[in-house]
Design a protein around this motif. Structure first.
Motif, PDB file in Angstrom:
ATOM      1  N   GLY A   9       0.815  -1.202   0.000  1.00 45.84           N
ATOM      2  CA  GLY A   9       0.000   0.000   0.000  1.00 45.84           C
ATOM      3  C   GLY A   9       0.849   1.252   0.000  1.00 45.84           C
ATOM      4  O   GLY A   9       2.075   1.202   0.130  1.00 45.84           O
ATOM      5  N   ARG A  38     -11.889  -4.174   0.934  1.00 45.29           N
ATOM      6  CA  ARG A  38     -11.413  -2.858   1.337  1.00 45.29           C
ATOM      7  C   ARG A  38     -12.450  -2.196   2.223  1.00 45.29           C
ATOM      8  O   ARG A  38     -13.641  -2.494   2.127  1.00 45.29           O
ATOM      9  N   THR A  91      -9.508   4.961  -2.186  1.00 42.85           N
ATOM     10  CA  THR A  91      -8.813   5.128  -0.910  1.00 42.85           C
ATOM     11  C   THR A  91      -9.492   4.289   0.158  1.00 42.85           C
ATOM     12  O   THR A  91     -10.696   4.414   0.390  1.00 42.85           O
ATOM     13  N   VAL A  93      -8.433   0.975   3.456  1.00 49.69           N
ATOM     14  CA  VAL A  93      -7.543  -0.081   3.926  1.00 49.69           C
ATOM     15  C   VAL A  93      -7.940  -1.347   3.174  1.00 49.69           C
ATOM     16  O   VAL A  93      -9.111  -1.718   3.144  1.00 49.69           O
ATOM     17  N   TYR A  94      -6.951  -1.985   2.565  1.00 45.18           N
ATOM     18  CA  TYR A  94      -7.192  -3.191   1.779  1.00 45.18           C
ATOM     19  C   TYR A  94      -6.761  -4.413   2.573  1.00 45.18           C
ATOM     20  O   TYR A  94      -5.673  -4.444   3.141  1.00 45.18           O
ATOM     21  N   THR A 119      -3.578  -3.096   4.590  1.00 51.27           N
ATOM     22  CA  THR A 119      -2.589  -2.139   4.110  1.00 51.27           C
ATOM     23  C   THR A 119      -3.322  -0.928   3.542  1.00 51.27           C
ATOM     24  O   THR A 119      -4.320  -1.066   2.828  1.00 51.27           O
ATOM     25  N   GLN A 120      -2.843   0.255   3.893  1.00 45.11           N
ATOM     26  CA  GLN A 120      -3.529   1.495   3.523  1.00 45.11           C
ATOM     27  C   GLN A 120      -3.192   1.891   2.087  1.00 45.11           C
ATOM     28  O   GLN A 120      -2.008   1.916   1.701  1.00 45.11           O
ATOM     29  N   THR A 122      -3.967   5.147  -0.376  1.00 39.31           N
ATOM     30  CA  THR A 122      -4.491   6.503  -0.431  1.00 39.31           C
ATOM     31  C   THR A 122      -4.257   7.069  -1.825  1.00 39.31           C
ATOM     32  O   THR A 122      -3.130   7.066  -2.317  1.00 39.31           O
TER      33      THR A 122
END
Length: 125
Positions: A9, A38, A91, A93-94, A119-120, A122
């Motif tokens: 990410g 997500r 955008t 968190v995945y 994992t973020q 953005t």
């Protein structure tokens, strides 16, 4: 014990690309159906891509069809989520998730047993 670890990410501009990785330990992807999900702030967790590699069955959420694709590396026991043409609305968190392989490919959050830490991602406008 099955464990999933996501990585990859980060911050990317609109239109850019990222590739997320999900490494599995305690099993192989031949025995598990995998999902990428997500969760954006204030929203429910949603399915992005759910698939069974041995059965060659892939489901993609409508918002990501044509832009995201999954792949795998059996030698590394890792699956990937290639994300192209990213938009600010991507955008979130995945998360990578897994469930023992069955007759169908689940697509809902509660159907998955194992989850990574997330994992973020953005996407800036």
């Amino acid at each position: 014990e099955v464990q999933l670890v996501e990585s990859g990410g980060g911050l990317v501009q609109t239109g850019g690309s990222l590739r997320l990785s999900c490494a599995l330990s305690g099993g192989t992807f031949d025995d598990y159906t995998v999902g990428w999900f997500r969760q954006a702030p204030g929203k429910e967790r949603e399915g992005v891509a759910c698939f069974s590699l041995p059965d060659r069955v892939f489901y993609y959420g409508d918002p990501v069809k044509g832009r995201f694709a999954v792949s795998s590396d059996h030698a590394k026991n890792t699956v990937y989520l290639q994300m192209n043409s990213l938009k600010p609305e991507d955008t979130a968190v995945y998360y990578c998730a897994a469930v023992p392989r069955g007759l169908t490919v689940p697509t809902r959050v509660h159907e998955y047993d194992y989850w990574g830490q997330g994992t973020q991602v953005t996407v800036s406008s």
